[in-house]
Design a protein around this motif. Sequence first.
Motif, PDB file in Angstrom:
ATOM      1  N   ASN A 143       3.285  10.985   7.560  1.00 49.22           N
ATOM      2  CA  ASN A 143       1.820  10.724   7.424  1.00 49.22           C
ATOM      3  C   ASN A 143       1.573   9.555   7.062  1.00 49.22           C
ATOM      4  O   ASN A 143       2.253   8.836   6.342  1.00 49.22           O
ATOM      5  CB  ASN A 143       1.232  11.751   6.567  1.00 49.22           C
ATOM      6  CG  ASN A 143       1.011  13.234   7.396  1.00 49.22           C
ATOM      7  OD1 ASN A 143       0.743  13.187   8.630  1.00 49.22           O
ATOM      8  ND2 ASN A 143       1.498  14.288   6.635  1.00 49.22           N
ATOM      9  N   PRO A 144       0.392   8.824   7.255  1.00 53.04           N
ATOM     10  CA  PRO A 144      -0.078   7.510   6.835  1.00 53.04           C
ATOM     11  C   PRO A 144       0.006   7.819   5.145  1.00 53.04           C
ATOM     12  O   PRO A 144       0.223   6.311   4.566  1.00 53.04           O
ATOM     13  CB  PRO A 144      -1.554   7.667   7.022  1.00 53.04           C
ATOM     14  CG  PRO A 144      -1.594   8.340   8.515  1.00 53.04           C
ATOM     15  CD  PRO A 144      -0.762   9.442   7.970  1.00 53.04           C
ATOM     16  N   ASP A 145      -0.184   8.826   4.278  1.00 53.20           N
ATOM     17  CA  ASP A 145       0.066   8.708   2.760  1.00 53.20           C
ATOM     18  C   ASP A 145       1.623   8.631   2.596  1.00 53.20           C
ATOM     19  O   ASP A 145       1.601   8.897   1.044  1.00 53.20           O
ATOM     20  CB  ASP A 145      -0.814   9.916   2.320  1.00 53.20           C
ATOM     21  CG  ASP A 145      -0.220  11.287   2.653  1.00 53.20           C
ATOM     22  OD1 ASP A 145       0.923  11.126   3.404  1.00 53.20           O
ATOM     23  OD2 ASP A 145      -0.744  12.273   2.476  1.00 53.20           O
ATOM     24  N   GLY A 146       2.261   8.608   3.332  1.00 53.41           N
ATOM     25  CA  GLY A 146       3.917   8.634   2.990  1.00 53.41           C
ATOM     26  C   GLY A 146       4.569  10.082   2.947  1.00 53.41           C
ATOM     27  O   GLY A 146       5.775  10.059   2.806  1.00 53.41           O
ATOM     28  N   SER A 147       3.710  10.998   2.941  1.00 49.60           N
ATOM     29  CA  SER A 147       4.179  12.304   2.846  1.00 49.60           C
ATOM     30  C   SER A 147       5.257  12.745   4.329  1.00 49.60           C
ATOM     31  O   SER A 147       4.865  12.213   5.446  1.00 49.60           O
ATOM     32  CB  SER A 147       3.373  13.540   2.772  1.00 49.60           C
ATOM     33  OG  SER A 147       2.372  13.391   3.877  1.00 49.60           O
ATOM     34  N   LYS A 182       4.718  -0.548   3.858  1.00 51.17           N
ATOM     35  CA  LYS A 182       3.189  -0.819   4.511  1.00 51.17           C
ATOM     36  C   LYS A 182       2.300  -1.794   3.587  1.00 51.17           C
ATOM     37  O   LYS A 182       2.037  -1.536   2.411  1.00 51.17           O
ATOM     38  CB  LYS A 182       2.338   0.215   4.825  1.00 51.17           C
ATOM     39  CG  LYS A 182       1.039   0.245   5.461  1.00 51.17           C
ATOM     40  CD  LYS A 182       0.318   1.585   5.647  1.00 51.17           C
ATOM     41  CE  LYS A 182      -1.235   1.491   6.224  1.00 51.17           C
ATOM     42  NZ  LYS A 182      -1.795   2.803   6.243  1.00 51.17           N
ATOM     43  N   ARG A 238       0.398   7.102  11.497  1.00 51.15           N
ATOM     44  CA  ARG A 238       1.687   7.935  11.345  1.00 51.15           C
ATOM     45  C   ARG A 238       2.809   6.913  11.579  1.00 51.15           C
ATOM     46  O   ARG A 238       2.907   6.229  12.661  1.00 51.15           O
ATOM     47  CB  ARG A 238       1.633   9.066  12.012  1.00 51.15           C
ATOM     48  CG  ARG A 238       0.753  10.208  11.600  1.00 51.15           C
ATOM     49  CD  ARG A 238       0.585  11.314  12.534  1.00 51.15           C
ATOM     50  NE  ARG A 238       0.267  11.088  13.992  1.00 51.15           N
ATOM     51  CZ  ARG A 238       0.018  11.893  14.980  1.00 51.15           C
ATOM     52  NH1 ARG A 238       0.099  13.098  14.722  1.00 51.15           N
ATOM     53  NH2 ARG A 238      -0.589  11.325  16.167  1.00 51.15           N
ATOM     54  N   THR A 253      12.594  11.245   0.529  1.00 54.46           N
ATOM     55  CA  THR A 253      11.566  12.206  -0.109  1.00 54.46           C
ATOM     56  C   THR A 253      12.650  13.243  -0.709  1.00 54.46           C
ATOM     57  O   THR A 253      13.856  13.494  -0.501  1.00 54.46           O
ATOM     58  CB  THR A 253      10.687  12.916   0.920  1.00 54.46           C
ATOM     59  OG1 THR A 253      11.341  13.627   1.754  1.00 54.46           O
ATOM     60  CG2 THR A 253      10.010  11.853   1.481  1.00 54.46           C
ATOM     61  N   GLU A 265       0.706  -1.268   0.074  1.00 52.83           N
ATOM     62  CA  GLU A 265      -0.071   0.090  -0.042  1.00 52.83           C
ATOM     63  C   GLU A 265       0.829   1.390  -0.074  1.00 52.83           C
ATOM     64  O   GLU A 265       0.542   2.407  -0.742  1.00 52.83           O
ATOM     65  CB  GLU A 265      -0.915   0.036   1.401  1.00 52.83           C
ATOM     66  CG  GLU A 265      -1.982   1.199   1.334  1.00 52.83           C
ATOM     67  CD  GLU A 265      -3.012   1.001   2.421  1.00 52.83           C
ATOM     68  OE1 GLU A 265      -3.041   1.800   3.069  1.00 52.83           O
ATOM     69  OE2 GLU A 265      -3.976   0.030   2.013  1.00 52.83           O
ATOM     70  N   ARG A 266       2.176   1.209   0.772  1.00 47.84           N
ATOM     71  CA  ARG A 266       2.533   2.663   0.658  1.00 47.84           C
ATOM     72  C   ARG A 266       4.307   2.237   1.163  1.00 47.84           C
ATOM     73  O   ARG A 266       4.446   1.381   1.932  1.00 47.84           O
ATOM     74  CB  ARG A 266       2.116   3.367   2.039  1.00 47.84           C
ATOM     75  CG  ARG A 266       2.462   4.859   1.939  1.00 47.84           C
ATOM     76  CD  ARG A 266       1.679   5.551   0.869  1.00 47.84           C
ATOM     77  NE  ARG A 266       0.140   5.650   0.973  1.00 47.84           N
ATOM     78  CZ  ARG A 266      -0.488   5.610   0.184  1.00 47.84           C
ATOM     79  NH1 ARG A 266      -0.399   5.847  -0.961  1.00 47.84           N
ATOM     80  NH2 ARG A 266      -1.922   5.603   0.514  1.00 47.84           N
ATOM     81  N   ARG A 291      -1.486  -3.992   3.477  1.00 49.68           N
ATOM     82  CA  ARG A 291      -2.775  -4.552   3.622  1.00 49.68           C
ATOM     83  C   ARG A 291      -2.789  -5.806   3.723  1.00 49.68           C
ATOM     84  O   ARG A 291      -2.508  -6.699   2.824  1.00 49.68           O
ATOM     85  CB  ARG A 291      -3.923  -3.893   2.970  1.00 49.68           C
ATOM     86  CG  ARG A 291      -5.251  -4.345   3.344  1.00 49.68           C
ATOM     87  CD  ARG A 291      -6.596  -3.547   2.456  1.00 49.68           C
ATOM     88  NE  ARG A 291      -6.605  -2.245   2.718  1.00 49.68           N
ATOM     89  CZ  ARG A 291      -7.244  -1.819   3.765  1.00 49.68           C
ATOM     90  NH1 ARG A 291      -7.958  -2.579   4.590  1.00 49.68           N
ATOM     91  NH2 ARG A 291      -7.486  -0.497   4.218  1.00 49.68           N
TER      92      ARG A 291
END
Length: 401
Positions: A95-99, A395, A80, A61, A55-56, A397
């Motif tokens: 963050n959960p979205d990878g940012s 990550k 997080r 970055t 998922e992530r 699922r």
Amino acid sequence: MKHPRVFLHIIIFVALVGCLNQDSVEVPEEIRDLENLEVYPAELKPELDINIEKEREFGDTDTVHLGAILKDFAVDDNGRVYIADLRENKIHVFNPDGSYVQAIGRAGRGPGEFQMIWAIQVSNDHLHVLDFNQSKISTFSLQTYEHIRDIDVSLENQPSEKPAWVDQSRRYQAFLKPTDFFILPDDKYLIFFSDPGVTTADHLDKRTYQASIFNIKTGEYENHNLFSFRWTGQVLVHDNLIMFKVPYKRSSQFDFNHNTLVYGWTNDPLFKFYSMDGEYQRALYYPLKRVNLEEEDALAVYQAADEQLINAIRNDDLPDSWPAFNTLKLDDEKRIWISVTSEDLDVFEWWVLKDSGELLTTFTLPRDYSIEVIKDDYFYTHEIDRETGLQRIVKYRVEMN
């Protein structure tokens, strides 16, 4: 109410089933006499299928470069991710979205500063960070990321008498310090001591993990002799070479969740359950098929090994087989996740077991993908790119049905 004679027959039947189950499987003598031992058959069938989807990723970055030295990571209830950077001595927050969010802490000896981050945990809106060099645990708010307090968890400044294992371990050139911890209810830590500073092979087999309970409110240890497990660190020592996490070496594996600790020695597929007061409760045993260890297989794990490492492995006293399992994790439902050595040495076969012992499901992952956190319907791996050496957290699922 059952008739007494019928009730007696039931007891005898259950006892016979237990004996037949154990007698039908070859159980090592040192294990056979354990109380509350449940022995499972050699051929287990998983109850459920599993579906795993990536998922992530959490890693480099445009604004932060994690490099190749990641020590530990944790995941909070909001998803997080907190990654400990051993080189920079800070915690990177994603963050959960990878940012990327920000970094927590920095190198130094002041409040909220680190010399060597060793382990991190999240609990009750707080991040807890263990500094190995300073033997302290620093706490930060997960809402503001501000530093709250530092707690000295060393033994040197404790008013109470030191445990007997301090002097005993020093006789074998081992100087135990806090190297791992778990968060308990009522503002307490379960702290594990060990000495990973290997400089010689002498007395390696004498080293142990020791566990104590630390009361945060009083700032003192209140129980020193909770658990004692053997420690080898999976270390290969040869001449001036010291290699850690050697895959064919045996080691202690343990995890803690919901006031239960599960322990295993990787040579045997035996998993012991302990209560929080250190009392042994029960054990599960699985007669896994052993995978033979050949010298060329041990060398093949290190694809780009230099001559010194090759000589070290060739001069080592290799065991006849690989460890029965490699990793042990306990999730928030007290299910046991273990990575089992398979005939395909490029992968581990992961087993997910109920806390009662039944096999829920199995799946495979590459050897380099180490599951470190299991939370809700996800697991998080620590993965290494063999070509670049860069590390990342990934990550996945998970669905079982």
